[in-house]
Scaffold this motif. Structure first.
Motif, PDB file in Angstrom:
ATOM      1  N   ILE A  79       0.870  -1.174   0.000  1.00 41.45           N
ATOM      2  CA  ILE A  79       0.000   0.000   0.000  1.00 41.45           C
ATOM      3  C   ILE A  79       0.907   1.224   0.000  1.00 41.45           C
ATOM      4  CG2 ILE A  79      -1.805   1.243   1.224  1.00 41.45           C
ATOM      5  CD1 ILE A  79      -2.812  -1.492   0.505  1.00 41.45           C
ATOM      6  N   HIS A  80       0.723   2.088  -0.970  1.00 38.61           N
ATOM      7  CA  HIS A  80       1.537   3.309  -1.009  1.00 38.61           C
ATOM      8  C   HIS A  80       0.659   4.492  -1.399  1.00 38.61           C
ATOM      9  CE1 HIS A  80       1.667   3.353  -5.448  1.00 38.61           C
ATOM     10  NE2 HIS A  80       1.636   2.037  -5.306  1.00 38.61           N
ATOM     11  N   GLY A  81       1.114   5.676  -1.076  1.00 31.38           N
ATOM     12  CA  GLY A  81       0.374   6.885  -1.397  1.00 31.38           C
ATOM     13  C   GLY A  81       0.989   8.075  -0.687  1.00 31.38           C
ATOM     14  N   LYS A  82       0.373   9.219  -0.899  1.00 29.72           N
ATOM     15  CA  LYS A  82       0.864  10.457  -0.292  1.00 29.72           C
ATOM     16  C   LYS A  82       0.638  10.431   1.223  1.00 29.72           C
ATOM     17  CE  LYS A  82      -0.208  13.173  -4.371  1.00 29.72           C
ATOM     18  NZ  LYS A  82      -1.021  14.248  -4.936  1.00 29.72           N
ATOM     19  N   SER A 140      -2.983  10.202   3.260  1.00 32.07           N
ATOM     20  CA  SER A 140      -4.017   9.727   2.337  1.00 32.07           C
ATOM     21  C   SER A 140      -4.817   8.544   2.882  1.00 32.07           C
ATOM     22  CB  SER A 140      -3.396   9.365   0.988  1.00 32.07           C
ATOM     23  OG  SER A 140      -2.467   8.308   1.123  1.00 32.07           O
ATOM     24  N   LYS A 193      -3.360   5.534   4.226  1.00 34.04           N
ATOM     25  CA  LYS A 193      -2.689   4.225   4.091  1.00 34.04           C
ATOM     26  C   LYS A 193      -2.680   3.455   5.404  1.00 34.04           C
ATOM     27  CE  LYS A 193       1.152   6.064   2.852  1.00 34.04           C
ATOM     28  NZ  LYS A 193       0.779   7.476   2.951  1.00 34.04           N
TER      29      LYS A 193
END
Length: 115
Positions: free
Chosen positions: A57-60, A63, A65
């Motif tokens: 799981i990745h993201g800013k 966000s 996560k």
């Protein structure tokens, strides 16, 4: 001769892995009914559970996560208690210097899988 638990304790002290459950518990405390159900009912999650592969799981920052991951971890922990799953997890955390590098990730995962 050393026992298995003694060897595992020695390994744990030598690796000194960070504890990812602290992040998990904080994230679980932020849950509301239905949190992340859009994901856990979706095809991506269902396929991942059937294949037993890696879920990254990745993201800013900010966000969601950690909240999403904590929902998934909680579900898999329930399966793990019945013997139907094996899981290791890690939260990279830029507020915690002990959870910012690959060594921390690897040592934590190794200790979790050795249980």
């Amino acid at each position: 001769m050393m026992s298995r638990s003694q060897s595992r304790d020695d390994l744990r002290r030598w690796l000194s892995p960070p504890d990812p459950s602290t992040n998990h518990n904080v994230a679980r405390g932020s849950h509301h009914d239905g949190t992340a159900s859009w994901f856990t009912r979706g095809n991506t999650y269902k396929q991942w559970k059937m294949t037993g592969s890696l879920l990254w799981i990745h993201g800013k920052p900010g966000s969601g996560k950690s909240i999403l991951c904590s929902t998934i971890i909680h579900e898999i922990e329930q399966l793990q208690e019945t013997g139907a799953a094996l899981m290791a997890y890690f939260y990279f955390d830029f507020k915690d210097i002990g959870k910012q590098d690959v060594r921390s990730l690897l040592s934590s995962i190794l200790i979790q899988l050795s249980k």
